[in-house]
Scaffold this active site. Structure first.
Site, PDB file in Angstrom:
ATOM      1  N   TYR A 160      22.258  -5.466  -2.878  1.00 26.00           N
ATOM      2  CA  TYR A 160      21.256  -4.422  -2.239  1.00 26.00           C
ATOM      3  C   TYR A 160      19.628  -4.694  -2.707  1.00 26.00           C
ATOM      4  O   TYR A 160      18.795  -3.951  -2.837  1.00 26.00           O
ATOM      5  CB  TYR A 160      21.499  -3.199  -2.846  1.00 26.00           C
ATOM      6  CG  TYR A 160      22.982  -2.610  -2.525  1.00 26.00           C
ATOM      7  CD1 TYR A 160      23.262  -2.269  -0.962  1.00 26.00           C
ATOM      8  CD2 TYR A 160      23.837  -2.495  -3.580  1.00 26.00           C
ATOM      9  CE1 TYR A 160      24.711  -2.291  -0.874  1.00 26.00           C
ATOM     10  CE2 TYR A 160      25.037  -2.196  -3.287  1.00 26.00           C
ATOM     11  CZ  TYR A 160      25.582  -1.857  -1.978  1.00 26.00           C
ATOM     12  OH  TYR A 160      26.894  -1.704  -1.677  1.00 26.00           O
ATOM     13  N   CYS A 209       0.623  -1.066   0.080  1.00 26.48           N
ATOM     14  CA  CYS A 209       0.099   0.065   0.031  1.00 26.48           C
ATOM     15  C   CYS A 209       0.941   1.410   0.032  1.00 26.48           C
ATOM     16  O   CYS A 209       0.989   2.136   1.059  1.00 26.48           O
ATOM     17  CB  CYS A 209      -0.968  -0.012   1.241  1.00 26.48           C
ATOM     18  SG  CYS A 209      -1.931  -1.546   1.201  1.00 26.48           S
TER      19      CYS A 209
HETATM   20  C1  PLP Z   1      28.790   0.449   0.500  1.00 19.22           C
HETATM   21  C2  PLP Z   1      30.175   0.479   0.621  1.00 19.22           C
HETATM   22  C3  PLP Z   1      30.837  -0.185  -0.368  1.00 19.22           C
HETATM   23  C4  PLP Z   1      30.256  -0.893  -1.659  1.00 19.22           C
HETATM   24  O1  PLP Z   1      29.757  -0.333  -2.602  1.00 19.22           O
HETATM   25  P1  PLP Z   1      29.583  -0.804  -3.929  1.00 19.22           P
HETATM   26  O2  PLP Z   1      29.128   0.191  -4.649  1.00 19.22           O
HETATM   27  O3  PLP Z   1      28.596  -2.079  -3.830  1.00 19.22           O
HETATM   28  O4  PLP Z   1      30.832  -1.670  -4.515  1.00 19.22           O
HETATM   29  C5  PLP Z   1      32.131  -0.065  -0.004  1.00 19.22           C
HETATM   30  N1  PLP Z   1      32.787   0.778   0.911  1.00 19.22           N
HETATM   31  C6  PLP Z   1      32.136   1.548   1.681  1.00 19.22           C
HETATM   32  C7  PLP Z   1      32.714   1.966   2.790  1.00 19.22           C
HETATM   33  C8  PLP Z   1      30.661   1.477   1.524  1.00 19.22           C
HETATM   34  O5  PLP Z   1      29.734   2.237   2.410  1.00 19.22           O
END
Ligand code: PLP
Length: 404
Positions: free
Chosen positions: A367, A338
């Protein structure tokens, strides 16, 4: 993934059979794709053999982390929960780095006790907190400082992290100050400069700019950094149209950087390792007329896959049973939740669909499940790992009784 006799398959197993046996919505991961991604990543940077720490927040399935660990990768964690998960998967503490702007006293204590490779601090207050705890424990703690290089990653603004207006890291002025603070501390050993400018980056130029900024800072600090942690962020192709990151150019830029700086490179990739390994299979519950368009109401929703609602991300959708028919209406793929933002994509052209048909939402390995929730009190989907002919349930579908 490919069509065999008009049936969509993953490692030669029909999605239709998976849906029949395990129900929908279901997350399915391809082991061979995972292996290919890891080998490609290593190959791209093999001349300087970096330490590759998988970004656990992109996929928090214990079995997936275990598989990734077997290829020698470490882990990049952003909470005590993720650190516990990485340890449980058997990742060596000497290959774990801890990032994040708000590590609590409890989290820092835990990280120190587990003797992880690096706590990458993101503020003066955090460095002071680490120092205080290390002193109490009479330990010397290995830390990194995360620099905010004020570099535009040219990605979605919601997933950009390396500009001065973003909360991440410290600016150059604070960086110098913190280097001095660490030098004067008996309990902190400053080992690393870390950066991470954002996610889903497809242009190598922001990385070149980032390296230039890092190089300048290192020259000015006159400190020997054992590690330079370049973060992750490498983008993947969510549609056939978008360009690919030029790894050759990124690699070349790093090799030039290493000519001037004698250091070990760390990467923290998430999406580029796991993103395209995952597919979300969903069944059409109803099809509803909406004037010019038709609503394809799926049994998967924003609680299963939040990226479209959260960032306006677009995932490719494929029919599981392919036909040559073409729908006369536009299709809007939505979930049952919703919220008007519970919508995956609107497509002008698609094959004709009917109720109970199956569709595959592509590239959801990163993700996807890790951002899922129980909103509308919906149980979380099952997760399956397809490894050769073997199908392994790597997370059971939640039951309503788990929730109520
Ligand atoms: C989320 C994150 C990543 C990974 O990012 P991707 O785009 O999935 O490769 C690496 N380092 C830090 C500090 C993050 O917050």
């Amino acid at each position: 993934m490919k069509y065999n006799n008009k049936q969509l398959t993953i490692e030669n197993i029909n999605f239709k059979n998976l849906a029949q046996k395990y129900g929908t919505p279901a997350y399915c991961y391809s082991y061979s794709k995972l292996k290919e991604n890891i080998n490609n990543f290593k190959q791209n940077f093999k001349s300087f053999s970096p330490l590759i720490c998988f970004s656990v927040k992109s996929n928090t399935n214990l079995n997936i982390i275990k598989e990734i660990k077997k290829f020698g990768l470490g882990a990049d964690v952003v909470s005590k929960g993720e650190l516990m998960l990485a340890l449980k998967a058997g990742v060596s503490p000497s290959k774990i780095v801890f990032s994040g702007v708000g590590k609590t006293n409890e989290e820092i204590n835990f990280a120190i006790e587990k003797k992880i490779l690096l706590i990458n601090a993101e503020s003066k207050s955090e460095i002071q907190e680490i120092n205080k705890i290390a002193k109490q424990k009479r330990k010397i703690v290995q830390v990194g400082i995360r620099l905010n290089p004020n570099t535009d990653a040219k990605t979605l603004k919601q997933i950009s992290t390396g500009k001065s207006e973003n909360k991440f890291g410290v600016n150059s002025k604070t960086f110098y100050e913190l280097v001095n603070y660490c030098k004067n501390s008996k309990n902190i050993s400053l080992q690393c400069l870390s950066v991470h400018i954002g996610s889903q980056i497809l242009d190598h130029k922001p990385y070149e700019k980032m390296l230039k900024a890092v190089s300048n800072i290192i020259n000015k600090t006159n400190h020997k950094f054992k590690f330079v942690d370049l973060g992750g962020g490498m983008g993947i192709s969510y549609s056939n149209k978008i360009k690919k990151l030029n790894y050759k150019k990124y690699n070349l830029a790093i090799k030039n950087f290493l000519k001037k700086h004698d250091t070990k490179i760390i990467f923290e990739p998430g999406r580029s390792i796991i993103g395209n390994t995952g597919t979300l299979i969903s069944k059409i519950i109803y099809i509803k007329d909406g004037g010019a368009k038709k609503f394809i109401i799926l049994d998967a929703a924003m609680n299963d896959l939040m990226r479209p609602a959260l960032y306006g991300a677009v995932h490719k959708i494929l029919p599981v049973d392919k036909s040559n028919s073409v729908s006369r209406n536009a299709y809007e793929f939505v979930g049952p939740i919703c919220e008007s933002t519970d919508k995956f994509v609107t497509l002008k052209k698609f094959q004709k669909l009917k109720e109970k048909d199956l569709v595959a939402i592509c590239d959801v390995g990163a993700y996807g499940m890790s951002l899922s929730s129980n909103y509308n009190l919906r149980p979380k989907a099952v997760e399956l790992l397809i490894k050769g002919r073997k199908i392994k349930i790597i997370k059971n579908r939640q039951k309503h009784t788990d929730l109520i």
